[in-house]
Design a protein around this motif. Sequence first.
Motif, PDB file in Angstrom:
ATOM      1  N   ASN A 157       0.826  -1.206   0.000  1.00 40.44           N
ATOM      2  CA  ASN A 157       0.000   0.000   0.000  1.00 40.44           C
ATOM      3  C   ASN A 157       0.868   1.267   0.000  1.00 40.44           C
ATOM      4  N   MET A 158       1.847   1.251  -0.893  1.00 39.25           N
ATOM      5  CA  MET A 158       2.779   2.369  -1.051  1.00 39.25           C
ATOM      6  C   MET A 158       2.812   2.733  -2.532  1.00 39.25           C
ATOM      7  N   THR A 159       3.622   3.728  -2.859  1.00 45.33           N
ATOM      8  CA  THR A 159       3.832   4.073  -4.260  1.00 45.33           C
ATOM      9  C   THR A 159       5.135   3.426  -4.750  1.00 45.33           C
ATOM     10  N   GLN A 160       5.249   3.293  -6.055  1.00 46.00           N
ATOM     11  CA  GLN A 160       6.473   2.741  -6.651  1.00 46.00           C
ATOM     12  C   GLN A 160       7.666   3.617  -6.299  1.00 46.00           C
ATOM     13  N   SER A 161       7.462   4.927  -6.232  1.00 50.10           N
ATOM     14  CA  SER A 161       8.575   5.822  -5.915  1.00 50.10           C
ATOM     15  C   SER A 161       9.065   5.611  -4.482  1.00 50.10           C
ATOM     16  N   ASN A 162       8.153   5.227  -3.561  1.00 52.69           N
ATOM     17  CA  ASN A 162       8.593   4.881  -2.199  1.00 52.69           C
ATOM     18  C   ASN A 162       9.543   3.692  -2.237  1.00 52.69           C
ATOM     19  N   ILE A 163       9.177   2.673  -3.004  1.00 51.93           N
ATOM     20  CA  ILE A 163      10.017   1.476  -3.105  1.00 51.93           C
ATOM     21  C   ILE A 163      11.362   1.842  -3.724  1.00 51.93           C
ATOM     22  N   ALA A 164      11.347   2.670  -4.747  1.00 53.99           N
ATOM     23  CA  ALA A 164      12.599   3.091  -5.393  1.00 53.99           C
ATOM     24  C   ALA A 164      13.503   3.807  -4.393  1.00 53.99           C
ATOM     25  N   ARG A 165      12.935   4.687  -3.576  1.00 55.85           N
ATOM     26  CA  ARG A 165      13.741   5.406  -2.582  1.00 55.85           C
ATOM     27  C   ARG A 165      14.276   4.449  -1.512  1.00 55.85           C
ATOM     28  N   ILE A 166      13.450   3.492  -1.101  1.00 56.09           N
ATOM     29  CA  ILE A 166      13.901   2.507  -0.117  1.00 56.09           C
ATOM     30  C   ILE A 166      15.067   1.709  -0.679  1.00 56.09           C
ATOM     31  N   GLU A 167      14.920   1.228  -1.915  1.00 58.97           N
ATOM     32  CA  GLU A 167      15.957   0.389  -2.521  1.00 58.97           C
ATOM     33  C   GLU A 167      17.230   1.159  -2.870  1.00 58.97           C
ATOM     34  N   SER A 168      17.124   2.454  -3.015  1.00 57.24           N
ATOM     35  CA  SER A 168      18.326   3.243  -3.312  1.00 57.24           C
ATOM     36  C   SER A 168      19.063   3.639  -2.037  1.00 57.24           C
ATOM     37  N   GLY A 169      18.422   3.407  -0.899  1.00 58.62           N
ATOM     38  CA  GLY A 169      19.043   3.773   0.366  1.00 58.62           C
ATOM     39  C   GLY A 169      18.839   5.224   0.729  1.00 58.62           C
ATOM     40  N   SER A 170      17.995   5.917  -0.020  1.00 58.57           N
ATOM     41  CA  SER A 170      17.798   7.341   0.259  1.00 58.57           C
ATOM     42  C   SER A 170      16.635   7.596   1.212  1.00 58.57           C
ATOM     43  N   GLU A 171      15.965   6.529   1.637  1.00 58.25           N
ATOM     44  CA  GLU A 171      14.870   6.679   2.591  1.00 58.25           C
ATOM     45  C   GLU A 171      15.148   5.807   3.808  1.00 58.25           C
ATOM     46  N   ASN A 172      15.055   6.415   4.968  1.00 56.00           N
ATOM     47  CA  ASN A 172      15.245   5.686   6.210  1.00 56.00           C
ATOM     48  C   ASN A 172      13.938   4.949   6.506  1.00 56.00           C
ATOM     49  N   VAL A 173      13.964   3.636   6.476  1.00 57.86           N
ATOM     50  CA  VAL A 173      12.761   2.825   6.572  1.00 57.86           C
ATOM     51  C   VAL A 173      12.389   2.590   8.036  1.00 57.86           C
TER      52      VAL A 173
END
Length: 97
Positions: A60-76
Amino acid sequence: MNKKINKATDFDKYLKDHLKDPENKRLFDMYGRQLETAYAILLLRKRAGLSQLALAKKLNMTQSNIARIESGSENVSLTTLGKIAETFNKKLEIRFV
C-alpha cells in the motif's frame, strides 16, 4: 608536469583520514547499514520476481517509495520493515552486536 595520480589510492587515503573523525565514522557506518538494508530489500523483491510497482501495491505504497527505499535514500521505519518481511514470509531480525 605530468604526474600520474592513482585515484583509488588517493580515495583510500582520503577516506582513512576522514574516518578518523568520530562523527564522520558514525555517519559513514550509519549510511552503510542503511545501504545494506536497501540492498537486502532489493534482493528479496528481485528473487520473488516482483516489480517495484507490484511490491508497492502489496505494501500500500507508491512505486517511488520502493525506489527510494531500494536506493538507500529513505530511512525505513520498523513498521515498514515488518510489512516487507511479512510480504516475503521472512522473519525480521534486529541485533545489537
